[in-house]
Write a protein that holds these residues in place. Structure first.
Motif, short mmCIF file in Angstrom:
data_model
loop_
_atom_site.label_atom_id
_atom_site.label_comp_id
_atom_site.label_asym_id
_atom_site.label_seq_id
_atom_site.Cartn_x
_atom_site.Cartn_y
_atom_site.Cartn_z
N ALA A 302 -32.27 49.58 6.94
CA ALA A 302 -33.31 49.00 7.79
C ALA A 302 -34.71 49.43 7.36
CB ALA A 302 -33.07 49.37 9.25
N GLY A 303 -34.88 50.70 6.98
CA GLY A 303 -36.19 51.17 6.55
C GLY A 303 -36.68 50.46 5.32
N LEU A 334 -33.55 38.63 11.21
CA LEU A 334 -34.48 37.58 11.63
C LEU A 334 -35.20 37.96 12.92
CD1 LEU A 334 -32.35 34.36 10.97
CD2 LEU A 334 -34.23 35.28 9.57
N GLY A 335 -34.73 38.98 13.60
CA GLY A 335 -35.31 39.37 14.88
C GLY A 335 -36.57 40.20 14.75
N THR A 336 -37.01 40.73 15.89
CA THR A 336 -38.26 41.49 15.96
C THR A 336 -38.09 42.92 15.44
OG1 THR A 336 -38.96 40.20 17.87
CG2 THR A 336 -40.04 42.33 17.54
N ALA A 337 -36.98 43.57 15.84
CA ALA A 337 -36.80 44.97 15.43
C ALA A 337 -35.33 45.34 15.49
CB ALA A 337 -37.61 45.90 16.34
N LEU A 338 -35.00 46.38 14.71
CA LEU A 338 -33.64 46.93 14.67
C LEU A 338 -33.77 48.45 14.76
CD1 LEU A 338 -30.82 45.92 12.18
CD2 LEU A 338 -31.29 48.30 12.70
N HIS A 346 -37.11 49.99 13.51
CA HIS A 346 -37.66 49.38 12.29
C HIS A 346 -38.07 47.94 12.58
CE1 HIS A 346 -36.05 52.70 9.82
NE2 HIS A 346 -34.99 52.63 10.62
N GLU A 347 -39.27 47.58 12.19
CA GLU A 347 -39.73 46.21 12.37
C GLU A 347 -39.00 45.30 11.39
OE1 GLU A 347 -43.83 43.53 11.98
OE2 GLU A 347 -43.91 45.74 11.93
N MET A 348 -38.48 44.18 11.90
CA MET A 348 -37.81 43.19 11.06
C MET A 348 -38.76 42.02 10.81
SD MET A 348 -34.71 44.37 10.19
CE MET A 348 -35.58 45.89 9.83
N THR A 349 -38.24 40.83 10.55
CA THR A 349 -39.11 39.73 10.12
C THR A 349 -39.86 39.06 11.27
OG1 THR A 349 -37.29 38.14 10.24
CG2 THR A 349 -37.61 39.28 8.14
#
Length: 436
Positions: A302-303, A334-338, A346-349
């Motif tokens: 994720a990082g 595809l989401g906001t965060a994981l 962690h910020e996602m896309t």
């Protein structure tokens, strides 16, 4: 005509995969062409099969696939000398409600194709009781024929003798007995075995398993017990519609869970697949008309995904004009965060509002039947899609428009509906087939 067997067991964790790989490699070392299959929804084992045989392996699934699709898939074994179908869970384990052609049990495939079952028995903590278990499995379903047994993790020669005598009294052939041998254990992680492509020494590991099994199992007796099988012409092929003509497919250690028959179906329908690696900070091909993010292990990376600006910006630009779809791990990206298992967010896309967490693990497992509320790449609104969900994430937020009404195998509605926003959609289940 191929010598065909189903390799199954009373339960998971008994050694089916190791024995399948060992037999496949041992027979291949004899100069035989070996074709493997996997019964049930498993995206990891087919890659190990391919490593052992040099031939692509695919899943066959009685809950999600009709008989014609299964016949089409197994027809690839027409030129093989030996066909080995590895089962999942225990021999008769499936869901309570019948699906398209069965309950998803390995026994369905054995009966449908007429292939006898080679049973792997772990008699640890038992002796004669192991024979009672084998006899019960032999007699439970008349259409399923037992070829014989291989014993695994036998404690001592005396232990082996007790179990062999009991099986002989029950009229069950014993092809061999494997003493405990930790060196050929395959490494595991939370969704199953560590993937074949992540193990640099996989060839040596399979060679050692083949040597060990050939030393302790009568391979000639195993072959004699198999059914002579020639595939019948399939009435129809796979019901697989590609999501586009040119498909940008995320493909690396974080995005690798996709059923082989899906990719083959896409190519057979004329689609071109253009792989790219988010972990290498690659963006989807700008000439593609759809982008597909399969599942995998994004939580382990994720990082790195969060730091890869070229991937994230390229995907966002792609999604402004063209369809993007994610399955399970791909959906999470595809989401906001994981949030990972250590509690780090962690910020996602940010293409969807989905937010997930592995900090508090919760298993989601089972077949899924989804009726689409809106079109997805390759499927119309109202289509009924059959798939399988397996992950340990918790949904913290899923604010976008639901993609589908999703039921489990019992017919109960579940909360993991998937979601959509603009050109972007995602599901927690991995697609296996669409109802005809």
């Amino acid at each position: 005509m191929a010598a065909s067997l189903v390799i199954s067991a009373p339960a998971s964790g008994v050694g089916k995969t190791t024995l399948t790989l060992a037999l496949a490699r041992a027979f291949r070392q004899r100069g035989l062409n070996v074709q493997c299959f996997k019964s049930g929804p498993d995206y990891i084992d087919p890659a190990f099969h391919a490593a052992a045989t040099g031939r692509a392996s695919v899943n066959v699934d009685s809950w999600a696939m009709d008989g014609g699709s299964i016949a089409h898939l197994v027809s690839r074994g027409a030129d093989a000398d030996v066909v080995l179908a590895e089962g999942s869970m225990g021999l008769f384990d499936g869901v309570a409600a019948r699906g398209v052609s069965g309950t998803g049990a390995t026994a369905d495939i054995a009966e449908m194709l007429g292939w006898p079952v080679l049973l792997v028995i772990d008699p640890s903590g038992q002796a004669q009781t192991a024979a009672a278990i084998a006899a019960g499995l032999r007699d439970y379903r008349p259409g399923v024929r037992l070829a014989g047994v291989v014993l695994n993790r036998v404690a001592s020669p005396r232990h082996e003798d007790l179990v062999r005598r009991a099986l002989g009294d029950a009229g069950i052939a014993v092809f061999g007995a494997l003493p405990r041998h930790a060196e050929i254990s395959l490494p595991k992680r939370h969704l199953g075995l560590v993937q074949a492509e992540e193990q640099a020494e996989i060839g040596k590991l399979i060679d050692e398993a083949a040597r060990f099994v050939a030393e302790h199992v009568d391979l000639d007796a195993v072959l004699r017990s198999a059914a002579g099988w020639s595939p019948q012409p399939a009435a129809n092929g796979l019901n697989v519609t590609p999501p586009g003509q040119r498909i940008a497919l995320a493909r690396d250690a974080a995005f690798s869970f996709v059923y082989p028959h899906m990719l083959e179906g896409w190519r057979a329908a004329g689609a071109e697949i253009v792989p790219f690696s988010p972990l290498a900070d690659e963006a989807p091909d700008t000439n593609a008309d759809v982008c597909w993010l399969p599942g995998g292990y994004p939580e382990l990376h994720a990082g790195r995904i969060a730091a890869n600006a070229r991937f994230r910006e390229g995907l966002r630009a792609f999604a402004e004009t063209r369809s993007v779809h994610g399955e399970c791990g791909g959906y999470m990206v595809l989401g906001t965060a994981l949030t990972d298992a250590d509690g780090v967010r962690h910020e996602m896309t940010g293409l969807l509002g989905l937010e997930t967490s592995f900090a508090k693990r919760r298993m989601h497992l089972g077949y899924r039947l989804a009726t689409l509320a809106a079109p997805t790449p390759g499927h119309r609104a109202g289509a009924r899609l059959r798939g399988h969900e397996f992950h340990y994430s918790t949904i913290l937020a899923q604010p976008d428009t639901p993609l589908a009404v999703v039921h489990d195998a019992t017919g109960a509605v579940i909360a993991e509906t998937g979601s959509r926003r603009g050109h972007v959609s995602g599901t927690f289940f991995h697609l296996i087939a669409e109802d005809r």
